[in-house]
Design a protein around this motif. Sequence first.
Motif, PDB file in Angstrom:
ATOM      1  N   ARG A  18      52.175  11.386 -11.689  1.00 13.17           N
ATOM      2  CA  ARG A  18      53.203  12.196 -12.178  1.00 13.17           C
ATOM      3  C   ARG A  18      52.665  12.578 -13.854  1.00 13.17           C
ATOM      4  O   ARG A  18      52.438  13.768 -14.190  1.00 13.17           O
ATOM      5  CB  ARG A  18      54.567  12.118 -12.229  1.00 13.17           C
ATOM      6  CG  ARG A  18      55.524  12.879 -12.915  1.00 13.17           C
ATOM      7  CD  ARG A  18      56.937  12.445 -12.636  1.00 13.17           C
ATOM      8  NE  ARG A  18      57.158  11.294 -13.394  1.00 13.17           N
ATOM      9  CZ  ARG A  18      57.383  10.071 -12.741  1.00 13.17           C
ATOM     10  NH1 ARG A  18      57.254   9.991 -11.350  1.00 13.17           N
ATOM     11  NH2 ARG A  18      57.670   8.960 -13.508  1.00 13.17           N
ATOM     12  N   GLU A  19      52.537  11.374 -14.407  1.00 17.58           N
ATOM     13  CA  GLU A  19      52.005  11.526 -15.799  1.00 17.58           C
ATOM     14  C   GLU A  19      50.689  12.173 -16.004  1.00 17.58           C
ATOM     15  O   GLU A  19      50.347  13.179 -16.973  1.00 17.58           O
ATOM     16  CB  GLU A  19      52.392  10.340 -16.554  1.00 17.58           C
ATOM     17  CG  GLU A  19      53.451   9.911 -16.745  1.00 17.58           C
ATOM     18  CD  GLU A  19      54.601  10.758 -17.518  1.00 17.58           C
ATOM     19  OE1 GLU A  19      54.081  11.535 -18.622  1.00 17.58           O
ATOM     20  OE2 GLU A  19      55.682  10.993 -17.142  1.00 17.58           O
ATOM     21  N   TRP A  20      49.599  11.908 -15.278  1.00 15.78           N
ATOM     22  CA  TRP A  20      48.315  12.141 -15.399  1.00 15.78           C
ATOM     23  C   TRP A  20      48.111  13.722 -14.890  1.00 15.78           C
ATOM     24  O   TRP A  20      47.520  14.338 -15.329  1.00 15.78           O
ATOM     25  CB  TRP A  20      47.476  11.159 -14.644  1.00 15.78           C
ATOM     26  CG  TRP A  20      47.072   9.947 -15.595  1.00 15.78           C
ATOM     27  CD1 TRP A  20      47.197   9.907 -16.976  1.00 15.78           C
ATOM     28  CD2 TRP A  20      46.383   8.780 -15.137  1.00 15.78           C
ATOM     29  NE1 TRP A  20      47.010   8.606 -17.437  1.00 15.78           N
ATOM     30  CE2 TRP A  20      46.537   7.966 -16.361  1.00 15.78           C
ATOM     31  CE3 TRP A  20      46.242   8.212 -13.956  1.00 15.78           C
ATOM     32  CZ2 TRP A  20      46.064   6.661 -16.276  1.00 15.78           C
ATOM     33  CZ3 TRP A  20      45.949   6.844 -13.813  1.00 15.78           C
ATOM     34  CH2 TRP A  20      45.851   6.153 -15.047  1.00 15.78           C
ATOM     35  N   THR A  21      48.742  14.108 -13.657  1.00 15.90           N
ATOM     36  CA  THR A  21      48.972  15.409 -13.437  1.00 15.90           C
ATOM     37  C   THR A  21      49.396  16.109 -14.416  1.00 15.90           C
ATOM     38  O   THR A  21      48.692  17.362 -14.689  1.00 15.90           O
ATOM     39  CB  THR A  21      49.700  15.436 -11.978  1.00 15.90           C
ATOM     40  OG1 THR A  21      48.930  14.606 -11.124  1.00 15.90           O
ATOM     41  CG2 THR A  21      49.524  16.968 -11.688  1.00 15.90           C
ATOM     42  N   ALA A  22      50.425  15.863 -15.013  1.00 12.62           N
ATOM     43  CA  ALA A  22      51.094  16.905 -15.949  1.00 12.62           C
ATOM     44  C   ALA A  22      50.159  16.875 -17.186  1.00 12.62           C
ATOM     45  O   ALA A  22      50.091  17.970 -18.052  1.00 12.62           O
ATOM     46  CB  ALA A  22      52.406  16.127 -16.581  1.00 12.62           C
ATOM     47  N   ALA A  23      49.311  15.813 -17.556  1.00  7.40           N
ATOM     48  CA  ALA A  23      48.314  15.961 -18.440  1.00  7.40           C
ATOM     49  C   ALA A  23      47.076  16.722 -18.316  1.00  7.40           C
ATOM     50  O   ALA A  23      46.046  16.886 -19.158  1.00  7.40           O
ATOM     51  CB  ALA A  23      48.031  14.548 -18.995  1.00  7.40           C
ATOM     52  N   GLY A  24      46.874  17.395 -17.220  1.00 10.43           N
ATOM     53  CA  GLY A  24      45.956  18.004 -16.623  1.00 10.43           C
ATOM     54  C   GLY A  24      44.674  17.298 -15.900  1.00 10.43           C
ATOM     55  O   GLY A  24      43.593  18.140 -15.598  1.00 10.43           O
ATOM     56  N   HIS A  25      44.936  16.200 -15.717  1.00  9.09           N
ATOM     57  CA  HIS A  25      43.861  15.603 -14.866  1.00  9.09           C
ATOM     58  C   HIS A  25      44.081  15.747 -13.244  1.00  9.09           C
ATOM     59  O   HIS A  25      45.155  15.903 -12.845  1.00  9.09           O
ATOM     60  CB  HIS A  25      43.895  13.901 -15.141  1.00  9.09           C
ATOM     61  CG  HIS A  25      43.932  13.681 -16.378  1.00  9.09           C
ATOM     62  ND1 HIS A  25      42.793  14.008 -17.092  1.00  9.09           N
ATOM     63  CD2 HIS A  25      44.449  12.963 -17.286  1.00  9.09           C
ATOM     64  CE1 HIS A  25      42.944  13.481 -18.628  1.00  9.09           C
ATOM     65  NE2 HIS A  25      44.049  13.024 -18.627  1.00  9.09           N
ATOM     66  N   ARG A  26      42.995  15.676 -12.585  1.00 10.80           N
ATOM     67  CA  ARG A  26      43.163  15.757 -11.064  1.00 10.80           C
ATOM     68  C   ARG A  26      43.377  14.222 -10.615  1.00 10.80           C
ATOM     69  O   ARG A  26      42.504  13.347 -10.755  1.00 10.80           O
ATOM     70  CB  ARG A  26      41.789  16.425 -10.461  1.00 10.80           C
ATOM     71  CG  ARG A  26      41.703  16.388  -9.082  1.00 10.80           C
ATOM     72  CD  ARG A  26      40.536  17.130  -8.328  1.00 10.80           C
ATOM     73  NE  ARG A  26      40.550  16.851  -6.956  1.00 10.80           N
ATOM     74  CZ  ARG A  26      39.467  16.654  -6.317  1.00 10.80           C
ATOM     75  NH1 ARG A  26      38.246  16.913  -6.623  1.00 10.80           N
ATOM     76  NH2 ARG A  26      39.413  16.571  -4.737  1.00 10.80           N
ATOM     77  N   VAL A  27      44.297  14.110  -9.900  1.00 11.06           N
ATOM     78  CA  VAL A  27      44.735  12.836  -9.520  1.00 11.06           C
ATOM     79  C   VAL A  27      44.622  12.644  -7.813  1.00 11.06           C
ATOM     80  O   VAL A  27      45.374  13.466  -7.199  1.00 11.06           O
ATOM     81  CB  VAL A  27      46.032  12.160  -9.689  1.00 11.06           C
ATOM     82  CG1 VAL A  27      46.447  10.818  -9.219  1.00 11.06           C
ATOM     83  CG2 VAL A  27      46.202  12.235 -11.490  1.00 11.06           C
ATOM     84  N   VAL A  28      43.826  11.735  -7.207  1.00 12.25           N
ATOM     85  CA  VAL A  28      43.633  11.822  -5.720  1.00 12.25           C
ATOM     86  C   VAL A  28      44.256  10.281  -5.477  1.00 12.25           C
ATOM     87  O   VAL A  28      44.002   9.197  -5.830  1.00 12.25           O
ATOM     88  CB  VAL A  28      42.252  11.635  -5.265  1.00 12.25           C
ATOM     89  CG1 VAL A  28      42.205  11.584  -3.813  1.00 12.25           C
ATOM     90  CG2 VAL A  28      41.700  13.204  -5.732  1.00 12.25           C
ATOM     91  N   VAL A  29      45.225  10.290  -4.408  1.00  9.74           N
ATOM     92  CA  VAL A  29      46.025   9.134  -4.137  1.00  9.74           C
ATOM     93  C   VAL A  29      45.442   8.809  -2.513  1.00  9.74           C
ATOM     94  O   VAL A  29      45.322   9.590  -1.753  1.00  9.74           O
ATOM     95  CB  VAL A  29      47.544   9.423  -3.834  1.00  9.74           C
ATOM     96  CG1 VAL A  29      48.092   8.223  -3.205  1.00  9.74           C
ATOM     97  CG2 VAL A  29      48.139   9.682  -5.438  1.00  9.74           C
ATOM     98  N   LEU A  30      44.998   7.498  -2.377  1.00  7.41           N
ATOM     99  CA  LEU A  30      44.478   7.061  -1.042  1.00  7.41           C
ATOM    100  C   LEU A  30      45.856   6.153  -0.522  1.00  7.41           C
ATOM    101  O   LEU A  30      46.299   5.466  -1.237  1.00  7.41           O
ATOM    102  CB  LEU A  30      43.469   5.937  -1.544  1.00  7.41           C
ATOM    103  CG  LEU A  30      42.226   6.688  -2.032  1.00  7.41           C
ATOM    104  CD1 LEU A  30      41.112   5.696  -2.100  1.00  7.41           C
ATOM    105  CD2 LEU A  30      41.780   7.972  -1.580  1.00  7.41           C
TER     106      LEU A  30
END
Length: 312
Positions: A18-30
Amino acid sequence: MKIVLPGGTGNVGRLLEREWTAAGHRVVVLSRRPGHGEVRWDGRTLGEWAEEIDGCDVVVNLAGRSVNCRYTEANLRSMMDSRVQSTRVVGEAITAAARPPKLWLQMSTATIYAHRFDAGNDEATGLIGGDEPGVPGYWAYSVDIAKAWEQAQQDADTPHTRKVALRTAMVMSPGRGGAFDLMLRLARLGLGGPVAGGRQYMSWIHGDDLVRSLDFLIERDELDGPVNLSSPNPVPYRDFFRAIRTARGIPVGLPATRWMAELGAFAVRSDTELLLKSRRVLPGRLLAAGFDFHHPHWPETAADLVRRIRTA
Protein backbone atom coordinates in the motif's frame (compact mmCIF):
# COMPACT_ATOMS: atom_id res chain seq x y z
CA MET A 1 11.39 1.33 -8.67
CA LYS A 2 10.10 -2.15 -9.24
CA ILE A 3 9.84 -4.02 -5.94
CA VAL A 4 9.01 -7.73 -5.71
CA LEU A 5 7.38 -9.06 -2.52
CA PRO A 6 7.51 -12.86 -2.23
CA GLY A 7 4.98 -13.84 0.42
CA GLY A 8 3.55 -10.34 0.43
CA THR A 9 -0.06 -11.21 1.31
CA GLY A 10 0.26 -10.92 5.10
CA ASN A 11 -0.15 -7.82 7.25
CA VAL A 12 3.38 -6.57 6.67
CA GLY A 13 3.22 -7.26 2.94
CA ARG A 14 -0.06 -5.41 2.53
CA LEU A 15 1.34 -2.47 4.49
CA LEU A 16 4.41 -2.28 2.25
CA GLU A 17 2.41 -2.78 -0.94
CA ARG A 18 0.00 0.00 0.00
CA GLU A 19 2.66 2.51 1.01
CA TRP A 20 5.08 1.83 -1.84
CA THR A 21 2.33 1.85 -4.46
CA ALA A 22 1.13 5.19 -3.11
CA ALA A 23 4.72 6.46 -3.42
CA GLY A 24 4.70 5.61 -7.13
CA HIS A 25 6.64 2.35 -7.10
CA ARG A 26 5.60 -0.76 -9.00
CA VAL A 27 5.01 -3.56 -6.50
CA VAL A 28 4.64 -7.20 -7.55
CA VAL A 29 3.35 -9.66 -4.94
CA LEU A 30 4.22 -13.36 -5.22
CA SER A 31 1.67 -15.61 -3.57
CA ARG A 32 0.82 -19.29 -3.26
CA ARG A 33 -2.84 -18.30 -3.67
CA PRO A 34 -2.65 -15.22 -5.90
CA GLY A 35 -5.40 -12.68 -6.06
CA HIS A 36 -5.98 -10.07 -8.74
CA GLY A 37 -2.70 -8.70 -10.06
CA GLU A 38 -0.56 -11.10 -8.03
CA VAL A 39 1.83 -13.73 -9.40
CA ARG A 40 1.71 -17.39 -8.44
CA TRP A 41 4.68 -19.16 -6.87
CA ASP A 42 5.01 -22.16 -4.58
CA GLY A 43 7.83 -20.85 -2.42
CA ARG A 44 9.96 -23.91 -3.19
CA THR A 45 10.79 -24.23 -6.89
CA LEU A 46 11.81 -21.93 -9.71
CA GLY A 47 9.09 -21.04 -12.18
CA GLU A 48 7.78 -18.25 -14.37
CA TRP A 49 7.59 -16.03 -11.29
CA ALA A 50 11.40 -15.68 -11.41
CA GLU A 51 10.97 -13.45 -14.47
CA GLU A 52 9.62 -10.77 -12.10
CA ILE A 53 12.90 -10.76 -10.18
CA ASP A 54 15.05 -10.47 -13.32
CA GLY A 55 15.36 -6.72 -13.86
CA CYS A 56 13.64 -5.57 -10.66
CA ASP A 57 15.31 -3.11 -8.27
CA VAL A 58 14.56 -4.63 -4.86
CA VAL A 59 13.34 -7.99 -3.55
CA VAL A 60 11.76 -8.05 -0.09
CA ASN A 61 11.16 -11.68 0.86
CA LEU A 62 8.46 -11.93 3.54
CA ALA A 63 7.52 -15.59 2.98
CA GLY A 64 7.04 -17.88 5.96
CA ARG A 65 4.30 -19.38 8.06
CA SER A 66 2.93 -16.99 10.67
CA VAL A 67 4.32 -17.37 14.19
CA ASN A 68 0.88 -16.53 15.57
CA CYS A 69 -0.10 -20.15 16.09
CA ARG A 70 0.29 -22.98 18.56
CA TYR A 71 3.91 -24.13 18.63
CA THR A 72 3.25 -27.77 17.93
CA GLU A 73 5.97 -29.93 16.41
CA ALA A 74 4.20 -29.81 13.04
CA ASN A 75 3.77 -26.04 13.12
CA LEU A 76 7.40 -25.45 14.11
CA ARG A 77 8.58 -27.66 11.26
CA SER A 78 6.28 -25.78 8.88
CA MET A 79 7.78 -22.47 10.08
CA MET A 80 11.29 -23.78 9.42
CA ASP A 81 10.55 -25.28 6.00
CA SER A 82 8.54 -22.34 4.68
CA ARG A 83 11.26 -19.85 5.62
CA VAL A 84 14.32 -21.79 4.51
CA GLN A 85 12.84 -23.13 1.27
CA SER A 86 11.46 -19.78 0.15
CA THR A 87 14.71 -17.97 0.95
CA ARG A 88 16.73 -20.58 -0.89
CA VAL A 89 14.61 -20.36 -4.05
CA VAL A 90 14.62 -16.54 -4.01
CA GLY A 91 18.42 -16.78 -3.94
CA GLU A 92 18.32 -19.18 -6.89
CA ALA A 93 16.15 -16.74 -8.86
CA ILE A 94 18.55 -13.86 -8.15
CA THR A 95 21.55 -16.01 -9.11
CA ALA A 96 19.92 -16.95 -12.42
CA ALA A 97 18.82 -13.39 -13.27
CA ALA A 98 20.49 -11.69 -16.23
CA ARG A 99 19.82 -8.38 -14.46
CA PRO A 100 19.86 -9.17 -10.73
CA PRO A 101 18.28 -6.74 -8.28
CA LYS A 102 20.45 -4.21 -6.52
CA LEU A 103 19.15 -5.21 -3.09
CA TRP A 104 17.67 -8.26 -1.37
CA LEU A 105 15.91 -7.47 1.91
CA GLN A 106 15.23 -10.76 3.67
CA MET A 107 12.79 -10.95 6.55
CA SER A 108 14.27 -12.40 9.74
CA THR A 109 13.27 -12.09 13.39
CA ALA A 110 14.39 -10.48 16.63
CA THR A 111 13.62 -13.85 18.25
CA ILE A 112 17.15 -14.84 17.25
CA TYR A 113 18.41 -13.02 20.35
CA ALA A 114 18.63 -14.50 23.83
CA HIS A 115 15.94 -14.22 26.47
CA ARG A 116 17.51 -11.71 28.87
CA PHE A 117 16.74 -8.84 31.25
CA ASP A 118 20.18 -7.41 31.98
CA ALA A 119 20.99 -5.57 28.74
CA GLY A 120 19.74 -4.85 25.28
CA ASN A 121 20.65 -6.83 22.18
CA ASP A 122 22.05 -4.84 19.28
CA GLU A 123 23.71 -6.28 16.19
CA ALA A 124 27.27 -5.87 17.53
CA THR A 125 26.98 -7.05 21.12
CA GLY A 126 23.68 -8.92 21.27
CA LEU A 127 23.59 -12.49 22.51
CA ILE A 128 22.21 -15.10 20.13
CA GLY A 129 19.75 -17.35 21.95
CA GLY A 130 19.24 -21.07 22.08
CA ASP A 131 20.99 -22.18 25.25
CA GLU A 132 19.51 -19.93 27.93
CA PRO A 133 18.84 -21.68 31.26
CA GLY A 134 15.37 -21.87 32.74
CA VAL A 135 13.31 -21.48 29.56
CA PRO A 136 11.17 -24.05 27.71
CA GLY A 137 13.26 -26.27 25.48
CA TYR A 138 11.22 -25.57 22.36
CA TRP A 139 12.22 -21.90 22.49
CA ALA A 140 15.61 -23.01 21.17
CA TYR A 141 13.91 -24.28 18.02
CA SER A 142 12.61 -20.77 17.32
CA VAL A 143 16.22 -19.57 17.42
CA ASP A 144 17.26 -22.44 15.15
CA ILE A 145 14.61 -21.32 12.67
CA ALA A 146 15.96 -17.77 12.72
CA LYS A 147 19.57 -18.91 12.25
CA ALA A 148 18.68 -21.26 9.39
CA TRP A 149 16.58 -18.52 7.78
CA GLU A 150 19.50 -16.08 7.76
CA GLN A 151 21.98 -18.76 6.71
CA ALA A 152 19.90 -19.56 3.63
CA GLN A 153 20.29 -15.95 2.50
CA GLN A 154 24.01 -15.88 3.31
CA ASP A 155 24.60 -19.08 1.33
CA ALA A 156 23.02 -17.67 -1.84
CA ASP A 157 25.56 -16.87 -4.55
CA THR A 158 24.48 -13.31 -5.41
CA PRO A 159 27.67 -11.25 -5.84
CA HIS A 160 25.89 -8.36 -7.58
CA THR A 161 23.08 -8.05 -5.01
CA ARG A 162 23.44 -6.45 -1.59
CA LYS A 163 21.86 -8.62 1.11
CA VAL A 164 20.26 -7.43 4.36
CA ALA A 165 18.69 -9.69 7.01
CA LEU A 166 15.84 -7.83 8.72
CA ARG A 167 15.81 -8.89 12.39
CA THR A 168 12.32 -7.56 12.91
CA ALA A 169 10.50 -7.02 16.18
CA MET A 170 6.71 -7.16 16.42
CA VAL A 171 5.27 -4.85 13.77
CA MET A 172 2.55 -2.70 15.29
CA SER A 173 -0.09 -1.58 12.81
CA PRO A 174 -3.85 -1.18 13.19
CA GLY A 175 -4.87 -3.93 10.76
CA ARG A 176 -6.77 -7.06 11.75
CA GLY A 177 -4.74 -10.19 12.34
CA GLY A 178 -1.53 -8.39 13.20
CA ALA A 179 0.48 -8.30 16.41
CA PHE A 180 -1.34 -5.28 17.85
CA ASP A 181 -4.69 -6.88 17.14
CA LEU A 182 -3.56 -9.94 19.12
CA MET A 183 -2.36 -7.81 22.05
CA LEU A 184 -5.60 -5.86 22.09
CA ARG A 185 -7.61 -9.09 22.18
CA LEU A 186 -5.53 -10.35 25.09
CA ALA A 187 -6.18 -7.11 26.96
CA ARG A 188 -9.91 -7.43 26.31
CA LEU A 189 -9.79 -10.98 27.72
CA GLY A 190 -8.41 -9.56 30.95
CA LEU A 191 -4.81 -10.60 30.29
CA GLY A 192 -3.63 -7.00 30.22
CA GLY A 193 -1.86 -7.21 33.55
CA PRO A 194 1.60 -8.54 34.40
CA VAL A 195 2.21 -12.12 33.26
CA ALA A 196 4.78 -14.15 35.18
CA GLY A 197 5.86 -10.94 36.91
CA GLY A 198 5.80 -8.75 33.80
CA ARG A 199 9.55 -8.04 33.73
CA GLN A 200 10.07 -9.52 30.25
CA TYR A 201 10.84 -6.94 27.59
CA MET A 202 8.64 -6.37 24.57
CA SER A 203 10.33 -5.09 21.42
CA TRP A 204 8.22 -3.54 18.71
CA ILE A 205 8.24 -1.18 15.72
CA HIS A 206 5.44 1.02 14.42
CA GLY A 207 4.35 0.10 10.90
CA ASP A 208 5.15 3.61 9.66
CA ASP A 209 8.72 3.32 10.93
CA LEU A 210 9.03 -0.13 9.38
CA VAL A 211 8.27 1.29 5.93
CA ARG A 212 10.56 4.26 6.52
CA SER A 213 13.40 2.04 7.74
CA LEU A 214 13.19 -0.10 4.60
CA ASP A 215 13.25 3.05 2.46
CA PHE A 216 16.32 4.08 4.44
CA LEU A 217 18.04 0.73 3.83
CA ILE A 218 17.28 0.90 0.11
CA GLU A 219 19.15 4.19 -0.10
CA ARG A 220 22.12 3.20 2.09
CA ASP A 221 24.45 1.10 -0.03
CA GLU A 222 26.91 0.67 2.84
CA LEU A 223 24.46 -1.29 5.02
CA ASP A 224 24.36 -5.04 4.60
CA GLY A 225 24.12 -8.10 6.83
CA PRO A 226 21.85 -8.21 9.91
CA VAL A 227 19.91 -5.06 10.82
CA ASN A 228 17.55 -4.82 13.79
CA LEU A 229 14.18 -3.29 12.95
CA SER A 230 12.90 -2.30 16.36
CA SER A 231 12.03 0.80 18.33
CA PRO A 232 14.96 2.12 20.38
CA ASN A 233 12.82 1.86 23.52
CA PRO A 234 11.66 -1.69 24.34
CA VAL A 235 9.54 -1.80 27.48
CA PRO A 236 8.68 -4.41 30.13
CA TYR A 237 5.52 -6.39 29.52
CA ARG A 238 3.69 -4.76 32.43
CA ASP A 239 4.30 -1.28 30.98
CA PHE A 240 3.55 -2.44 27.45
CA PHE A 241 0.06 -3.65 28.34
CA ARG A 242 -0.59 -0.77 30.72
CA ALA A 243 -0.17 1.57 27.76
CA ILE A 244 -2.58 -0.52 25.66
CA ARG A 245 -5.18 -0.51 28.45
CA THR A 246 -4.83 3.24 28.91
CA ALA A 247 -5.16 3.92 25.20
CA ARG A 248 -8.19 1.65 24.85
CA GLY A 249 -9.88 2.61 28.12
CA ILE A 250 -9.65 -0.86 29.70
CA PRO A 251 -9.57 -0.19 33.45
CA VAL A 252 -8.24 -3.48 34.75
CA GLY A 253 -5.61 -5.94 33.68
CA LEU A 254 -5.49 -9.02 35.85
CA PRO A 255 -2.08 -10.45 36.70
CA ALA A 256 -1.50 -13.96 35.46
CA THR A 257 0.80 -16.84 36.19
CA ARG A 258 2.48 -18.86 33.46
CA TRP A 259 -0.29 -21.46 33.38
CA MET A 260 -2.95 -18.76 33.17
CA ALA A 261 -1.05 -17.24 30.24
CA GLU A 262 -1.06 -20.65 28.61
CA LEU A 263 -4.85 -20.78 28.86
CA GLY A 264 -5.16 -17.31 27.36
CA ALA A 265 -2.77 -18.13 24.52
CA PHE A 266 -4.71 -21.32 23.83
CA ALA A 267 -7.94 -19.29 23.64
CA VAL A 268 -6.51 -17.08 20.89
CA ARG A 269 -4.64 -19.98 19.24
CA SER A 270 -1.22 -18.50 19.88
CA ASP A 271 1.79 -19.45 22.02
CA THR A 272 3.15 -18.14 25.30
CA GLU A 273 6.64 -17.61 23.86
CA LEU A 274 5.27 -14.46 22.22
CA LEU A 275 4.38 -13.18 25.70
CA LEU A 276 7.04 -14.60 28.00
CA LYS A 277 10.32 -14.35 26.09
CA SER A 278 12.19 -11.17 27.02
CA ARG A 279 13.05 -9.52 23.70
CA ARG A 280 15.18 -6.51 24.56
CA VAL A 281 16.28 -5.54 21.05
CA LEU A 282 18.02 -2.29 20.09
CA PRO A 283 18.38 -0.88 16.54
CA GLY A 284 22.08 -0.13 16.85
CA ARG A 285 22.94 -0.02 13.16
CA LEU A 286 19.94 2.09 12.15
CA LEU A 287 20.67 4.65 14.86
CA ALA A 288 24.38 4.76 14.02
CA ALA A 289 23.51 5.39 10.37
CA GLY A 290 21.28 8.33 11.33
CA PHE A 291 17.78 6.87 11.06
CA ASP A 292 15.17 8.96 12.90
CA PHE A 293 12.25 7.06 14.42
CA HIS A 294 8.93 8.90 14.20
CA HIS A 295 7.40 6.59 16.84
CA PRO A 296 10.15 5.85 19.39
CA HIS A 297 8.01 5.57 22.54
CA TRP A 298 5.36 2.97 23.28
CA PRO A 299 2.62 4.89 25.17
CA GLU A 300 2.29 7.41 22.35
CA THR A 301 2.46 4.63 19.77
CA ALA A 302 -0.29 2.61 21.47
CA ALA A 303 -2.49 5.70 21.59
CA ASP A 304 -1.83 6.36 17.89
CA LEU A 305 -2.76 2.79 16.92
CA VAL A 306 -5.99 2.80 18.93
CA ARG A 307 -6.93 6.16 17.40
CA ARG A 308 -6.36 4.76 13.90
CA ILE A 309 -8.51 1.72 14.65
CA ARG A 310 -11.36 3.90 15.89
CA THR A 311 -11.25 6.17 12.86
CA ALA A 312 -10.71 3.46 10.25
